[in-house]
Design a protein around this motif. Structure first.
Motif, short mmCIF file in Angstrom:
data_model
loop_
_atom_site.label_atom_id
_atom_site.label_comp_id
_atom_site.label_asym_id
_atom_site.label_seq_id
_atom_site.Cartn_x
_atom_site.Cartn_y
_atom_site.Cartn_z
N ARG A 248 0.84 -1.20 0.00
CA ARG A 248 0.00 0.00 0.00
C ARG A 248 0.88 1.25 0.00
NH1 ARG A 248 -2.68 3.60 3.45
NH2 ARG A 248 -4.89 3.95 2.92
N ARG A 249 1.86 1.29 0.87
CA ARG A 249 2.75 2.46 0.90
C ARG A 249 3.63 2.51 -0.35
NH1 ARG A 249 4.56 6.64 3.23
NH2 ARG A 249 6.76 7.14 3.52
N HIS A 250 4.08 1.35 -0.81
CA HIS A 250 4.93 1.30 -2.00
C HIS A 250 4.19 1.85 -3.22
CE1 HIS A 250 8.17 -0.23 -4.54
NE2 HIS A 250 7.23 -0.69 -5.36
N TRP A 251 2.95 1.43 -3.42
CA TRP A 251 2.19 1.92 -4.56
C TRP A 251 1.88 3.41 -4.42
CZ3 TRP A 251 -1.78 -2.71 -4.57
CH2 TRP A 251 -1.14 -3.85 -5.11
N THR A 252 1.63 3.86 -3.20
CA THR A 252 1.38 5.28 -2.98
C THR A 252 2.57 6.11 -3.45
OG1 THR A 252 0.00 4.80 -1.04
CG2 THR A 252 0.89 7.03 -1.23
N ILE A 253 3.78 5.64 -3.12
CA ILE A 253 4.99 6.39 -3.46
C ILE A 253 5.39 6.20 -4.92
CG2 ILE A 253 7.48 6.63 -2.98
CD1 ILE A 253 6.84 5.68 -0.11
N HIS A 254 5.40 4.96 -5.37
CA HIS A 254 6.04 4.65 -6.65
C HIS A 254 5.08 4.45 -7.83
CE1 HIS A 254 10.04 4.36 -4.92
NE2 HIS A 254 9.51 3.70 -3.90
N VAL A 255 3.78 4.45 -7.57
CA VAL A 255 2.81 4.36 -8.66
C VAL A 255 1.94 5.61 -8.70
CG1 VAL A 255 0.92 3.04 -9.69
CG2 VAL A 255 2.78 1.84 -8.52
N PHE A 256 1.20 5.84 -7.63
CA PHE A 256 0.18 6.88 -7.66
C PHE A 256 0.76 8.29 -7.58
CE2 PHE A 256 -1.93 3.20 -5.39
CZ PHE A 256 -2.39 2.64 -6.58
N SER A 257 1.83 8.49 -6.82
CA SER A 257 2.39 9.84 -6.72
C SER A 257 2.92 10.32 -8.07
CB SER A 257 3.50 9.90 -5.67
OG SER A 257 4.70 9.31 -6.14
N HIS A 258 3.29 9.38 -8.95
CA HIS A 258 3.81 9.75 -10.27
C HIS A 258 2.72 10.36 -11.15
CE1 HIS A 258 7.93 7.95 -10.22
NE2 HIS A 258 7.39 7.29 -9.20
N ARG A 259 1.48 10.23 -10.75
CA ARG A 259 0.38 10.81 -11.52
C ARG A 259 0.16 12.29 -11.19
NH1 ARG A 259 -4.02 5.83 -10.64
NH2 ARG A 259 -2.70 4.16 -11.50
N CYS A 260 0.87 12.79 -10.19
CA CYS A 260 0.63 14.16 -9.72
C CYS A 260 0.88 15.21 -10.79
CB CYS A 260 1.51 14.45 -8.50
SG CYS A 260 0.96 13.67 -6.98
N SER A 261 1.96 15.08 -11.54
CA SER A 261 2.29 16.11 -12.53
C SER A 261 1.23 16.15 -13.63
CB SER A 261 3.68 15.86 -13.13
OG SER A 261 3.75 14.57 -13.72
N ARG A 262 0.74 14.99 -14.03
CA ARG A 262 -0.33 14.95 -15.04
C ARG A 262 -1.63 15.54 -14.48
NH1 ARG A 262 -2.84 10.08 -15.94
NH2 ARG A 262 -0.88 9.08 -15.35
N PHE A 263 -1.92 15.21 -13.22
CA PHE A 263 -3.09 15.76 -12.55
C PHE A 263 -3.02 17.29 -12.53
CE2 PHE A 263 -4.56 17.41 -8.39
CZ PHE A 263 -5.94 17.21 -8.53
N ALA A 264 -1.87 17.83 -12.14
CA ALA A 264 -1.70 19.28 -12.08
C ALA A 264 -1.85 19.91 -13.45
CB ALA A 264 -0.34 19.62 -11.48
N ARG A 265 -1.26 19.28 -14.46
CA ARG A 265 -1.35 19.82 -15.82
C ARG A 265 -2.80 19.87 -16.31
NH1 ARG A 265 2.10 16.72 -17.65
NH2 ARG A 265 0.84 15.09 -18.65
N GLN A 266 -3.56 18.83 -15.99
CA GLN A 266 -4.95 18.79 -16.42
C GLN A 266 -5.80 19.81 -15.66
OE1 GLN A 266 -5.72 14.60 -15.88
NE2 GLN A 266 -4.75 14.03 -17.82
N VAL A 267 -5.50 20.01 -14.37
CA VAL A 267 -6.21 21.03 -13.59
C VAL A 267 -5.92 22.42 -14.15
CG1 VAL A 267 -6.32 22.19 -11.36
CG2 VAL A 267 -6.38 19.70 -11.46
N PHE A 268 -4.64 22.71 -14.40
CA PHE A 268 -4.25 24.04 -14.87
C PHE A 268 -4.79 24.35 -16.26
CE2 PHE A 268 -0.32 23.68 -11.95
CZ PHE A 268 -1.06 24.18 -10.89
N THR A 269 -5.13 23.33 -17.02
CA THR A 269 -5.69 23.56 -18.36
C THR A 269 -7.21 23.42 -18.36
OG1 THR A 269 -5.23 21.23 -18.93
CG2 THR A 269 -3.60 22.88 -19.59
N GLY A 270 -7.80 23.37 -17.16
CA GLY A 270 -9.26 23.40 -17.05
C GLY A 270 -9.97 22.09 -17.30
N ARG A 271 -9.22 21.00 -17.34
CA ARG A 271 -9.86 19.69 -17.58
C ARG A 271 -10.11 19.01 -16.23
NH1 ARG A 271 -5.54 17.15 -21.54
NH2 ARG A 271 -4.18 18.38 -20.18
N PHE A 272 -11.03 19.58 -15.48
CA PHE A 272 -11.22 19.19 -14.08
C PHE A 272 -11.78 17.78 -13.94
CE2 PHE A 272 -11.80 23.89 -14.18
CZ PHE A 272 -10.62 24.22 -13.53
#
Length: 330
Positions: A248-272
């Motif tokens: 659970r902690r491993h996936w949080t760090i090494h799988v899901f956290s890697h999605r943050c930059s894409r999440f931010a990019r989509q938020v900043f371009t209005g694709r909420f």
């Protein structure tokens, strides 16, 4: 015939000729090349119809089978006991077919193997992006394979790195079309969970990276996220339950956290709405908040980010049955 080279193609006019030429240039001559066009509309079929080498078979699908359906079709058409899968935009390096064929022939129990692409030696070496995977033994038994796929993701990587025995892969269920974007990850973990996996640490293919790659387009649309989440749920049911808190902690760090930059990019371009889907249905109760909070560990390359990797690698090695000397030294 020793090996079948299988190429699924869809709108591959820009690159397919180079892929075919890399097969024709191989010193190993005892091969067949099977190409399945999945309804291309860019003139790919015009090129394929011009091929005259008797070792090449071309199929034109009347309806698009999806990439996973097309792969299953190709596996079923293979005449040889061993198959090398290629993307229509990838290349075989000099001597690759002979090296892969000999590796598989020397290991008759091998259902799937993974070779390296050009540049992978550095990536799997100390300090490289995949240095922890580089510590894996060349043979992983089924139980160790499952934990390795849970720890490192798709061990095979891009499908151009895969060689297999078609009958064994189809026996294990082939590629599941319910995973149109991550079906190779799901299939290889399932096959390896039955037969194990061999890792051939030699650079034998060239993986072409370009903007038109289907995987890049599907990632940007968050299509792969949902399917990876489902695959991780499958793996969570297969591993030792005592390891789930670490995973659970491993996936949080090494799988899901890697999605943050894409999440931010989509938020900043209005694709909420699209951005919100990044965090939907995370397995083992992982939250979006914990995933975002873990991002600095990875971004700053802090040593403690690798604590779970080290722990899980240790368990992979302990779970891996010791091979007979005659095989481990092959």
């Amino acid at each position: 015939m020793r090996i079948s080279v299988l190429i699924p193609v869809y709108n591959g006019k820009l690159f397919i000729a180079e892929a075919v030429d890399s097969v024709l240039a191989q010193e190993c001559r005892d091969w067949e090349l099977v190409i399945s066009d999945n309804g291309s509309t860019d003139g790919t079929c015009d090129y394929l119809r011009s091929l005259s080498d008797p070792r090449i078979r071309v199929y034109e699908q009347p309806v698009n089978l999806g990439i996973m359906g097309n792969l299953n079709f190709l596996l079923a058409q293979a005449y040889a006991p061993i198959a090398k899968i290629m993307g229509h935009d990838d290349l075989l390096l000099t001597g690759a077919l002979e090296t892969i064929t000999r590796f598989m022939e020397e290991r008759p129990d091998c259902a799937v193997s993974r070779c390296w692409a050009l540049g992978d030696e550095l990536r799997y070496s100390k300090g490289g992006a995949l240095e922890w995977e580089g510590l894996l033994p060349s043979r992983l038994e089924p139980a160790a394979s499952v934990l390795a796929f849970a720890t490192f993701g798709n061990l095979v990587g891009n499908i151009c790195r895969a060689a297999c025995r078609p009958r064994m892969v189809l026996q294990a269920g082939g590629f599941d079309k319910k995973f149109p974007s991550a079906g190779d990850y799901e299939a290889w973990q399932r096959v390896a969970g039955i037969f194990g996996i061999w890792l051939q640490n030699e650079e034998l293919v060239f993986e072409r990276i370009h903007e038109l790659q289907d995987s890049n387009l599907r990632t940007e649309r968050n299509e792969i996220d949902t399917q990876v989440n489902s695959i991780l749920e499958i793996l969570a049911r297969e591993v030792d339950p005592s390891l789930l808190h670490v995973l659970r902690r491993h996936w949080t760090i090494h799988v899901f956290s890697h999605r943050c930059s894409r999440f931010a990019r989509q938020v900043f371009t209005g694709r909420f709405s699209l951005a919100a889907s990044v965090w939907r249905n995370l397995p083992l109760g992982v939250s979006a908040f914990s995933s975002i909070a873990a991002y600095p560990l990875v971004k700053l390359k802090l040593a403690r980010a690798n604590a779970t990797t080290n722990y899980l690698l240790d368990h992979i090695l302990k779970n891996n049955k010791k091979l007979p000397a005659s095989i481990s030294q092959a």
